[in-house]
Design an enzyme around this catalytic site. Structure first.
Site, PDB file in Angstrom:
ATOM      1  N   SER A   1      16.610   4.014  11.698  1.00  0.00           N
ATOM      2  CA  SER A   1      16.960   4.041  10.728  1.00  0.00           C
ATOM      3  C   SER A   1      17.200   3.682   9.462  1.00  0.00           C
ATOM      4  O   SER A   1      17.262   2.591  10.157  1.00  0.00           O
ATOM      5  CB  SER A   1      17.783   5.661  10.930  1.00  0.00           C
ATOM      6  OG  SER A   1      18.823   4.695  11.176  1.00  0.00           O
TER       7      SER A   1
ATOM      8  N   SER B   1      18.793  16.288  20.439  1.00  0.00           N
ATOM      9  CA  SER B   1      20.385  15.939  21.121  1.00  0.00           C
ATOM     10  C   SER B   1      20.682  17.340  21.324  1.00  0.00           C
ATOM     11  O   SER B   1      21.252  17.882  21.500  1.00  0.00           O
ATOM     12  CB  SER B   1      21.337  14.791  20.344  1.00  0.00           C
ATOM     13  OG  SER B   1      20.613  13.952  19.965  1.00  0.00           O
TER      14      SER B   1
ATOM     15  N   ASP C   1       9.487  11.027   4.948  1.00  0.00           N
ATOM     16  CA  ASP C   1      10.278  12.245   5.136  1.00  0.00           C
ATOM     17  C   ASP C   1      10.627  12.100   3.537  1.00  0.00           C
ATOM     18  O   ASP C   1      11.681  11.654   2.966  1.00  0.00           O
ATOM     19  CB  ASP C   1      11.960  12.004   5.588  1.00  0.00           C
ATOM     20  CG  ASP C   1      13.022  13.293   5.559  1.00  0.00           C
ATOM     21  OD1 ASP C   1      12.788  14.216   5.380  1.00  0.00           O
ATOM     22  OD2 ASP C   1      13.609  12.805   5.261  1.00  0.00           O
TER      23      ASP C   1
ATOM     24  N   SER D   1      22.370  11.486  18.518  1.00  0.00           N
ATOM     25  CA  SER D   1      23.256  12.001  19.182  1.00  0.00           C
ATOM     26  C   SER D   1      24.203  11.956  20.448  1.00  0.00           C
ATOM     27  O   SER D   1      25.242  11.708  20.854  1.00  0.00           O
ATOM     28  CB  SER D   1      23.751  13.347  18.577  1.00  0.00           C
ATOM     29  OG  SER D   1      23.822  13.046  17.121  1.00  0.00           O
TER      30      SER D   1
ATOM     31  N   ASP E   1      11.959   5.616  11.006  1.00  0.00           N
ATOM     32  CA  ASP E   1      13.208   6.890  10.808  1.00  0.00           C
ATOM     33  C   ASP E   1      13.424   7.205  10.125  1.00  0.00           C
ATOM     34  O   ASP E   1      14.103   7.156   9.392  1.00  0.00           O
ATOM     35  CB  ASP E   1      14.143   7.113  12.277  1.00  0.00           C
ATOM     36  CG  ASP E   1      14.418   9.055  12.788  1.00  0.00           C
ATOM     37  OD1 ASP E   1      13.820   9.612  12.461  1.00  0.00           O
ATOM     38  OD2 ASP E   1      15.554   8.790  12.966  1.00  0.00           O
TER      39      ASP E   1
END
EC number: 4.1.2.13
Length: 312
Positions: A50, A217, A105, A260, A83
């Site tokens: 990320s 998750s 994104d 997560s 990500d």
């Protein structure tokens, strides 16, 4: 083998009725735990970074860690993926810096802006054989700099997907069908449900095209309990049932993101270790336990959710 992009692995996943795990990495122990599990189970893998992880660990360090994992596990197809890249500039920096796949994104932008910037990322990425993922719809929850309130979350409109993919040229598409970023997905008493009807409609409009699930998750209760048992204060949380995710993986979902669950497994095990060994101060001891927890979690996801064991 060298790092690969996601094109072939996601095509095989679509045809085989399974999904490839995309696991977020932040440090050496996470990279090692993920790739050791994938090597033992002969599973392809996407290691994703990320924007927040890139700031924390440094782009160069993360790339070198992944390159080391490739060298140590030569039979595992691995992609290095950005990500939630919020801009063309960040996507370009990752492409130039050795990533083999990026996600742009633009889901928070108006539809037209999302299309135009995604198309710009695709045009640049494809020059370097880098695959591009984009997103339609908004997932609720929090992941690093991505924050969407429940009132702002939006299911993906199946009527937009064909136009979006055609105009942008993206290689995969993340859709919103009921998953949520972060650990606090649903309150006790709520019934988590994936809108598999939306997934089916998207798949019918994009036959053979790989779909991605973010926020997938499962928030396994044993790790929430472990965190709380050893000093944490996490509220009760309910994740997406794993059988629902497995059903999606049998359909058009070819990439499922997991973050997560890894964080919870690591945190719970470290808290437990420190509680049971208050006189220990060697990071190798508690981080070694955390690495094993990551490995076990990834192996569980491969076997129970993804179905990609033996697909390397």
């Amino acid at each position: 083998m060298p790092l690969v992009n996601t094109k072939e692995m996601l095509q095989k996943a679509y045809e085989g009725g399974y999904a490839v795990g995309a696991f977020n990495v932040n440090d050496m122990e996470i990279v090692q735990g993920i790739t050791e599990a994938c090597s033992e189970l002969k599973a392809p893998v996407i290691l994703q970074v990320s924007a927040g992880a890139r700031k924390y660990a440094n782009h160069t360090y993360l790339v070198k860690l992944v390159e080391a994992a490739v060298k140590e596990n030569p039979d595992v197809p691995m992609a290095l993926h950005l990500d939630h890249g919020p801009s063309f500039e960040l996507c370009k920096a990752c492409i130039d810096g050795g990533f083999t796949s990026v996600m742009f994104d633009g889901s928070s932008k108006p539809y037209g802006e999302n299309v135009e910037e995604a198309r710009r990322v695709v045009e640049y990425a494809h020059k370097y054989n880098v695959t591009v993922e984009a997103e339609l719809g908004k997932l609720a929850g929090i992941e690093d700099d991505v924050q969407v309130g429940d009132d702002d979350a939006q299911f993906t409109d199946p009527g937009e997907v064909q136009d979006f993919v055609t105009r942008t040229g993206v290689d995969s598409l993340a859709i919103a069908i009921g998953t949520s970023h972060g650990a606090y997905k649903f309150k006790p008493g709520q019934q988590p449900k994936l809108r598999l009807d939306i997934l089916q409609e998207v798949a019918s409009r994009l036959p053979g095209f790989p779909i991605v699930l973010h926020g997938a998750s499962s928030v396994l209760p044993e790790f929430v309990e472990m965190v709380n048992q050893y000093g944490g204060k996490m509220p009760d949380a309910i994740g997406i049932p794993e059988e629902m995710l497995r059903e999606a993986a049998k359909m058009a979902v070819c990439k499922i993101n997991v973050d997560s669950d890894i964080r919870l497994a690591m945190t719970g095990v470290i808290r437990k270790y420190m509680f049971e060994h208050p006189d220990h101060f060697d990071p190798r001891q508690y981080l070694g336990a955390a690495r094993t927890a990551v490995k076990d979690m990834v192996a569980h996801k491969i076997n129970v959710v993804l179905g990609c064991a033996g697909k390397a």
